[in-house]
Motif scaffolding. Structure first.
Motif, PDB file in Angstrom:
ATOM      1  N   TYR A 384      87.101 -20.349  -5.327  1.00  0.00           N
ATOM      2  CA  TYR A 384      87.967 -19.476  -6.120  1.00  0.00           C
ATOM      3  C   TYR A 384      88.169 -18.166  -5.356  1.00  0.00           C
ATOM      4  N   ASP A 388      89.355 -14.032  -9.518  1.00  0.00           N
ATOM      5  CA  ASP A 388      89.811 -14.995 -10.525  1.00  0.00           C
ATOM      6  C   ASP A 388      88.686 -15.440 -11.465  1.00  0.00           C
ATOM      7  N   ASP A 389      89.085 -15.835 -12.675  1.00  0.00           N
ATOM      8  CA  ASP A 389      88.158 -16.322 -13.681  1.00  0.00           C
ATOM      9  C   ASP A 389      87.654 -17.707 -13.283  1.00  0.00           C
ATOM     10  N   ASN A 395      92.495 -21.873 -11.831  1.00  0.00           N
ATOM     11  CA  ASN A 395      92.300 -20.896 -10.755  1.00  0.00           C
ATOM     12  C   ASN A 395      91.621 -21.503  -9.521  1.00  0.00           C
ATOM     13  N   GLU A 397      91.078 -23.001  -6.150  1.00  0.00           N
ATOM     14  CA  GLU A 397      92.004 -22.790  -5.034  1.00  0.00           C
ATOM     15  C   GLU A 397      91.825 -23.783  -3.880  1.00  0.00           C
TER      16      GLU A 397
END
Length: 669
Positions: A384, A388-389, A395, A397
């Motif tokens: 992530y 981001d949460d 989220n 990535e």
């Protein structure tokens, strides 16, 4: 009378005659001048002859001097210790200067012995030869210098490979020596003006030598897992012929080592080998636990499978290019994890979907990453962005696979980025790479881990290995049984000999009773002793044979022993010999010395069928029949007696024409 001043004509004491002129009168000297022309012609001819003689002498001297100079220089340059002979390697430095000095010195030393005309002529005559010597020296010096540089370069690369072999078990060492090699290659390529293709070819050779040396050292140390790890790491950078050659050796040796270890383990099970017999059924049960249809193995063993899974796609561009991280992860792990196999079959290509599916799948566990975690090979590492949460799957990535050793496999989106000729940064489509750390930078942090719920157990079913292991076990089991029977047979033979040397049946029984034997062995040896001493095994009383004449079985036993020796060696027997042996067997049987077991065997059709088959076998004969009977546990004397009572004409080694070759053994007891 007046006198004028006196002008002195000459200086005192000096005569100054008047000028004399050559007369123009041809008759002044007599003969009217006819001889002048002839005199002048004669004088001219003499001068010409003298000049020609001098020229001939000079020419000869020039040739002589030239030969002396060339001979001396040839010896100085090409002789045993000549400049061109010794001017090799580092010794070639300054060769052109030494050659020029030798030329000048030789010319000066030899030309001083000749006149100026000869010296002048020598300079022009030798000019081209001297220039050739200098060109040769310059060319040799340059060539030797390049050879030294090339040899030094090759030696440095070779040293890298040797060091890689010495440090094969040090993590990262082969990679370090490849990097050293890259530095050497780039410097040498720049100096020599190599093309990109030539540099690529030389680099492949360098990487191949280092990887082969390190993997080869691991193989010699029987660490086949490490050898496979090294090969997998450099597979796409190596010459493929060399890679596959070593990889096949590693696999073969690893499989053999694994098989040998399994054989030893299974034979150590008391239900498989009890010290006497091999239990084939129990062995198969244990083999099925390893390679049967329901067999599984720990995820720790998946490291090699992950290496192999990614080795086929390392360096490749994924179909989804820069966004091909899920594609790369599933391609490399689908043969390791059932979850990954399903995701690949379902066509999952983005990280959020992969994470969502994992959270809904009972076969895997999704947990937060911590730096102290031990990640199994094939585990997915979800990244992530820092801000981001982490609880929101959308989220997610990026994803890579753990190699089980602290490193990762995955798609690198920037691996093919480059800067063009105008300085513009061009983004490529990425490629699959292997990294030494899970920290990848770029503002991305490892956040979630997806790993198998059962600890990563995978199917171990392998029918080929199953049958191979069973074959090895069966062969080893038979060898152990045969070795036991041989050892036991030798032990029983030693008891038999001791009993025969006891002197009496009673003493023989005393020896027998002192041994650690089972019931069958005891009864068998007791029967042999009774036969040898000519007594009834139950009463111990002496038996008679025909007409009340005491029967001594000793001589017939000796005949059986002679026949047994011939059977063991596969030696020929004449008809007379065989008949003598046959008669001895019959007398022993008739007198009851061979016991009830022998009677039972004679009435067993299966036994005679087996004996007949072995004796009629072109590759067998009576030697094979005898060996099989003994291997089955039958006493050698009893096996010999059975064969002796067979039909002599059926024996493959019976040759009637040889009957007169040897004397027959005695036929009467």
């Amino acid at each position: 009378m007046k006198f004028t001043t006196y002008q002195q004509a000459v200086e005192p004491n000096v005569m100054k005659p008047p000028a004399v002129r050559r007369t123009g009168d041809v008759n002044a000297y007599g003969a009217g001048g006819e001889g002048y022309g002839k005199m002048a012609a004669a004088l001219g001819q003499v001068s010409k002859v003298l000049a020609q003689e001098q020229e001939d002498r000079d020419t000869a001297d020039v040739m002589k001097a030239r030969n002396e100079i060339m001979t001396s220089l040839t010896e100085q340059l090409y002789g045993e210790n000549g400049l061109f002979v010794t001017g090799v390697g580092e010794n070639a430095k300054g060769l052109i200067e030494r050659t020029t000095a030798a030329i000048h010195k030789t010319y000066d030393e030899i030309s001083k012995n000749y006149n100026g005309r000869v010296r002048f002529a020598l300079q022009g005559n030798l000019n081209e030869n001297m220039s050739n010597f200098q060109r040769i020296a310059a060319s040799k010096e340059m060539a030797e210098q390049k050879a030294v540089e090339k040899a030094t370069f090759d030696a440095n690369l070779s040293t890298n490979a040797q060091q890689a072999a010495l440090t094969w078990n040090v993590n990262g060492a082969p990679t370090m020596y490849v990097q050293n090699g890259d530095t050497l290659l780039l410097a040498y390529a720049k100096k020599e003006g190599w093309s990109g293709a030539q540099l690529g070819k030389e680099r492949q050779s360098m990487v191949t030598n280092i990887a082969a040396a390190a993997a080869g050292a691991a193989v010699e140390s029987e660490d086949y897992a490490r050898a496979d790890e090294i090969l997998s790491r450099f597979r796409n950078e190596m010459e493929q012929d060399t890679y596959w050659k070593i990889a096949r050796i590693v696999k073969k040796k690893q499989d053999a080592k694994d098989m040998d270890r399994e054989v030893t383990r299974i034979l150590g099970d008391g239900g498989v080998w009890d010290g006497k017999t091999f239990n084939l059924a129990r062995a198969r049960e244990l083999v099925d636990e390893v390679y049967g249809e329901g067999a599984t193995k720990e995820a720790g063993g998946a490291s090699q499978a992950v290496d192999q899974g990614f080795s086929s796609i390392l360096g490749q561009e994924m179909d989804y290019g820069r966004k091909g991280c899920v594609e790369a992860y599933l391609k490399g792990t689908k043969n390791v994890s059932s979850f990954c196999a399903r995701e690949a079959a379902n066509g999952v290509v983005n990280v959020p979907q992969l994470l969502k599916d994992a959270r809904a799948d009972d076969s895997v566990i999704v947990e937060r990453y911590t730096p102290d975690m031990e990640l199994p090979a094939g585990a997915a590492i979800i990244y992530y962005h820092d801000e981001d949460d982490a609880e929101n799957a959308e989220n997610a990535e990026h994803v890579v696979a753990s190699d089980g050793r602290g490193g990762i496999y995955g798609n690198s989106s920037s691996a093919r980025d480059y800067t063009d000729e105008d300085g513009n940064y061009i983004r490529g489509r990425g490629e699959v790479t292997h990294g030494e750390s899970i920290e990848i930078g770029g503002g991305l942090r490892p956040t979630w881990i997806i790993r198998p719920k059962d600890g990563g157990r995978i199917s171990a079913y392998d029918p080929e290995k199953r049958e191979q292991l069973m074959s090895l076990l069966e062969a080893r089991g038979k060898d152990m049984e045969a070795a036991y029977k041989k050892q036991r047979g030798e032990y029983l033979d030693s008891i038999t000999k001791a009993m025969q040397g006891a002197g009496s049946y009673g003493e023989a029984l005393s020896i027998l009773n002192a041994q650690d034997l089972d019931m069958d062995e005891t009864n068998h040896l007791k029967g042999q002793a009774a036969t040898f001493y000519g007594v009834n095994r139950e009463t111990g009383r002496t038996k008679g044979a025909g007409g009340g004449k005491a029967y001594n079985a000793g001589k017939d036993v000796e005949l059986m022993q002679k026949m047994s020796a011939k059977l063991q060696l596969g030696e020929k027997m004449t008809t007379d010999q065989f008949i003598a042996y046959q008669n001895a067997a019959r007398r022993l049987d008739d007198a009851g010395w061979l016991g009830e077991e022998f009677e039972s065997l004679q009435n067993n059709r299966a036994v005679w069928s087996a004996i007949t088959d072995d004796m009629e076998d072109p590759k067998g004969g009576w030697k094979k029949a005898f060996e099989k009977l003994v291997a089955s546990g039958l006493d050698p004397l009893m096996a010999t007696a059975l064969i002796a009572k067979s039909d002599v004409l059926s024996l493959p080694y019976y040759f009637p024409e040889d009957d007169n070759v040897e004397e027959a053994d005695e036929g009467e007891a």
